[in-house]
Design a protein around this motif. Structure first.
Motif, PDB file in Angstrom:
ATOM      1  N   ASN A 211     -67.557 108.546 -13.278  1.00 61.78           N
ATOM      2  CA  ASN A 211     -68.196 107.748 -12.228  1.00 61.78           C
ATOM      3  C   ASN A 211     -67.623 106.334 -12.176  1.00 61.78           C
ATOM      4  O   ASN A 211     -68.344 105.341 -12.034  1.00 61.78           O
ATOM      5  N   ALA A 212     -66.324 106.250 -12.340  1.00 57.53           N
ATOM      6  CA  ALA A 212     -65.643 104.953 -12.302  1.00 57.53           C
ATOM      7  C   ALA A 212     -64.333 105.091 -11.532  1.00 57.53           C
ATOM      8  O   ALA A 212     -63.782 106.191 -11.403  1.00 57.53           O
ATOM      9  N   GLU A 213     -63.882 103.969 -11.000  1.00 56.93           N
ATOM     10  CA  GLU A 213     -62.628 104.003 -10.241  1.00 56.93           C
ATOM     11  C   GLU A 213     -61.458 104.172 -11.197  1.00 56.93           C
ATOM     12  O   GLU A 213     -61.346 103.457 -12.199  1.00 56.93           O
ATOM     13  N   LEU A 214     -60.602 105.139 -10.878  1.00 57.27           N
ATOM     14  CA  LEU A 214     -59.450 105.435 -11.743  1.00 57.27           C
ATOM     15  C   LEU A 214     -58.322 104.454 -11.460  1.00 57.27           C
ATOM     16  O   LEU A 214     -58.192 103.934 -10.347  1.00 57.27           O
ATOM     17  N   PRO A 215     -57.441 104.218 -12.442  1.00 62.07           N
ATOM     18  CA  PRO A 215     -56.257 103.369 -12.222  1.00 62.07           C
ATOM     19  C   PRO A 215     -55.382 103.929 -11.102  1.00 62.07           C
ATOM     20  O   PRO A 215     -55.334 105.149 -10.873  1.00 62.07           O
ATOM     21  N   ALA A 216     -54.674 103.053 -10.424  1.00 63.14           N
ATOM     22  CA  ALA A 216     -53.846 103.472  -9.286  1.00 63.14           C
ATOM     23  C   ALA A 216     -52.789 104.491  -9.708  1.00 63.14           C
ATOM     24  O   ALA A 216     -52.507 105.445  -8.973  1.00 63.14           O
ATOM     25  N   PHE A 217     -52.215 104.285 -10.887  1.00 63.48           N
ATOM     26  CA  PHE A 217     -51.185 105.209 -11.373  1.00 63.48           C
ATOM     27  C   PHE A 217     -51.763 106.607 -11.562  1.00 63.48           C
ATOM     28  O   PHE A 217     -51.167 107.613 -11.168  1.00 63.48           O
ATOM     29  N   THR A 218     -52.984 106.672 -12.132  1.00 66.63           N
ATOM     30  CA  THR A 218     -53.634 107.972 -12.338  1.00 66.63           C
ATOM     31  C   THR A 218     -53.983 108.614 -11.003  1.00 66.63           C
ATOM     32  O   THR A 218     -53.813 109.829 -10.823  1.00 66.63           O
TER      33      THR A 218
END
Length: 413
Positions: A211-218
């Motif tokens: 329930n959190a924003e993932l890193p852009a790379f992921t």
């Protein structure tokens, strides 16, 4: 005579391989294989050799594949064998017979049997070989014809064998330079696809519970995974169709082939190897044909076809046209602006001293050695580069998957 040759050829085509067991003159049990029309013909051949056959049967054909195809390397080996036998005083027909009967490749045995029977029917060797253009090109047949007309077929076959051996060695070096990186990068692509299709979705399920924003790379890697999962089959079909259309266009369009040949010469490192290989082929072919007594105009045509690159082919044909109008070859080569000064100067020295073939052989030796050194250097250079690429690709995917877990650990702490 032509009818007899045709009948002989049809006869050879009907032959098969037979396995046999028998007893020789010393009473010892022996076995082996031979090439014959029928079982009775096989028994007759064995008895003529002093063997009493006890068991003869037709060798079954393999379920998959069959006899090996005749490769250019086989023709190079055959040429050397013929040259060796002729220098030992073995008659031409007997040379083909001996090589054919002892060859492990059924297709080669069949080919040599056809050639032998056609020669026995009185057909000149060069005309017999022209009936098999798949294995003997015009250059090969022209050299054999020159040897037959001059009465020096033995020496000519030695030159042909040397030429074929050098050509195959050069071709092998080029394949070595191209095959290794393509194979490794293909494996890297397959591993990457497997990770994206089967491994990344497992992590994606874990990430859904964060329930959190993932890193852009992921997110980028997950997006690539979703594209492959949802449209992988369509992408594969599109790639196959695209490749098929490209190869069809490449086969049917000389303009496309010529354009690609021009681009290949400009590729860093690989273009340098292709350039040197074309120069080596040109020099070796022209030296061999010129030394064989083939007129220079015809020799240049053969060299153009053997250069292996459209840019050099067109330049050599331009040289041929200018030489036929009376311009010295070294000046014509300089006008094309693609031949190095060293090659032009060597040809000029050869023209002035009357030893063009010797000079061209020296040029060919130089460039063949340079290709060899370049391929070895490329192999040593490209291995760490490929390992670095693999590390970046695979390592990047792993980092992309574990990056959210690392970030989550920092938040919890």
């Amino acid at each position: 005579m032509a009818v007899a040759a045709k009948n002989n050829k049809d006869k050879v085509k009907a032959q098969d391989t037979f396995t046999w067991v028998g007893v020789n003159r010393r009473g010892k049990i022996v076995n082996g294989e031979l090439f014959a029309e029928t079982i009775q013909d096989a028994r007759t051949q064995l008895k003529a050799q002093g063997i009493n056959p006890t068991k003869v049967k037709k060798k079954p054909k393999p379920l998959f594949g069959g006899a090996k195809k005749i490769a250019p390397k086989d023709i190079a080996v055959l040429s050397r064998q013929i040259a060796t036998m002729l220098s030992a005083g073995v008659p031409l027909v007997q040379s083909f017979d001996l090589i054919g009967k002892g060859h492990e490749n059924a297709n080669m045995r069949k080919l040599l049997g056809e050639i032998s029977l056609s020669i026995q029917a009185g057909t000149p060797l060069n005309e017999v070989l022209r009936e098999h253009p798949k294995y003997f090109d015009d250059l090969y047949c022209d050299l054999v014809k020159a040897g037959e007309q001059s009465g020096a077929l033995e020496g000519m076959y030695d030159r042909i064998a040397t030429y074929k051996e050098k050509s195959e060695a050069l071709k092998s070096k080029i394949k070595k330079a191209m095959t290794y990186p393509i194979a490794v990068l293909s494996i890297a692509a397959i591993v990457t696809i497997i990770l994206l299709v089967f491994v990344v979705p497992q992590f994606q399920q874990i990430f859904a519970s964060f329930n959190a924003e993932l890193p852009a790379f992921t997110q980028m890697v997950i997006g690539m995974s979703n594209v492959l999962q949802n449209n992988g089959l369509l992408i594969l079909i599109a790639v196959i169709i695209g490749a098929a259309l490209f190869f069809r266009a490449y086969k049917n369009s000389r303009k496309l082939r010529d354009a690609l040949d021009g681009y290949l010469l400009k590729i860093p490192v690989f273009g340098m190897i292709i350039n040197k290989a074309a120069l080596a082929r040109f020099s070796r072919t022209l030296a061999t044909t010129f030394a064989a007594g083939v007129p220079l105009i015809e020799a240049l045509e053969s060299a153009a076809g053997a250069s292996g690159n459209a840019v050099y082919r067109n330049a050599i044909l331009q040289i041929r046209d200018e030489v036929s109008s009376g311009i010295p070859m070294n000046m014509s080569m300089r006008n094309t602006k693609i031949f190095p000064d060293m090659v032009v100067q060597m040809v000029q020295i050869g023209e002035e001293s009357g030893s063009v073939d010797d000079m061209l052989n020296k040029v060919a030796n130089v460039y063949e050695q340079e290709v060899d050194d370049a391929v070895d250097g490329l192999s040593a250079l490209i291995e760490p580069m490929i390992m670095a690429v693999l590390g970046v690709v695979i390592g990047g995917l792993i980092i992309a998957m574990y990056l959210p877990i690392f970030q989550l650990g920092k938040i919890v702490s």
